[in-house]
Design a protein around this motif. Sequence first.
Motif, short mmCIF file in Angstrom:
data_model
loop_
_atom_site.label_atom_id
_atom_site.label_comp_id
_atom_site.label_asym_id
_atom_site.label_seq_id
_atom_site.Cartn_x
_atom_site.Cartn_y
_atom_site.Cartn_z
N ASN A 82 0.90 -1.58 -0.23
CA ASN A 82 -0.40 0.01 0.74
C ASN A 82 0.76 1.46 -0.23
O ASN A 82 1.43 1.61 0.80
N LYS A 152 -7.39 -7.84 -5.74
CA LYS A 152 -7.37 -6.18 -6.49
C LYS A 152 -8.71 -6.01 -7.10
O LYS A 152 -9.10 -4.81 -6.59
N GLY A 155 -11.84 -5.28 -4.15
CA GLY A 155 -11.01 -4.83 -3.86
C GLY A 155 -11.59 -5.06 -1.47
O GLY A 155 -11.91 -4.85 -0.94
N ASP A 158 -6.44 -3.26 0.26
CA ASP A 158 -5.84 -1.71 -0.15
C ASP A 158 -4.48 -2.40 -0.42
O ASP A 158 -3.59 -2.62 -0.33
#
Length: 181
Positions: A82, A152, A155, A158
């Motif tokens: 992230n 990804k 979702g 992150d």
Amino acid sequence: MQLNPEKEIVETIAKIMLVSARTAPKAKGEDEIITGILSSEEKEKLALEMDIIGDRGEAYKFFKRDAQNVRDAEAVILIALNFKKPAGVNCGACGYDCNSILKQKGNNLDYAGPVCTIRAVDLGIALGSLVSVAKELGVDNRIMYTIGVAAKKLGLIDGQMIFGVPLSVKGKNIFFDRKPV
């Protein structure tokens, strides 16, 4: 007597693996790694998304093969970078300097870039650390790009770069000797 109790400890082993990822060396001691363990429901949702990606055409067939591995695994770990702040060493490996990388127009492909290469290396070291724990404890695993792409898209975690590590405790390693795609 409890027969074949070894599968009950896989989630605990996954958590121990995540400790190794967390404590793996990071550039300048700054940690931009995020980790998680999927629930059974999330695991199936992920596998379904991988199947959908696999339907895009011949070049994506391996997503379907990996989706079956996800279904057959006892647990699935997600680990992500992230990226928020470059390492600040101006190495240029990302194609920019540390003052301008965050100002660049990002892309949103399978991975979202640009990201600091030093931070990406941190992710690689964390991945190596966590799978080494699985090896030492005899748990079959494989680092999968495909899991990260689907995670990804859904979702689930992150991060600009995401990988998945499915875990299996069976008489034969399900992640090798797979049919070519």
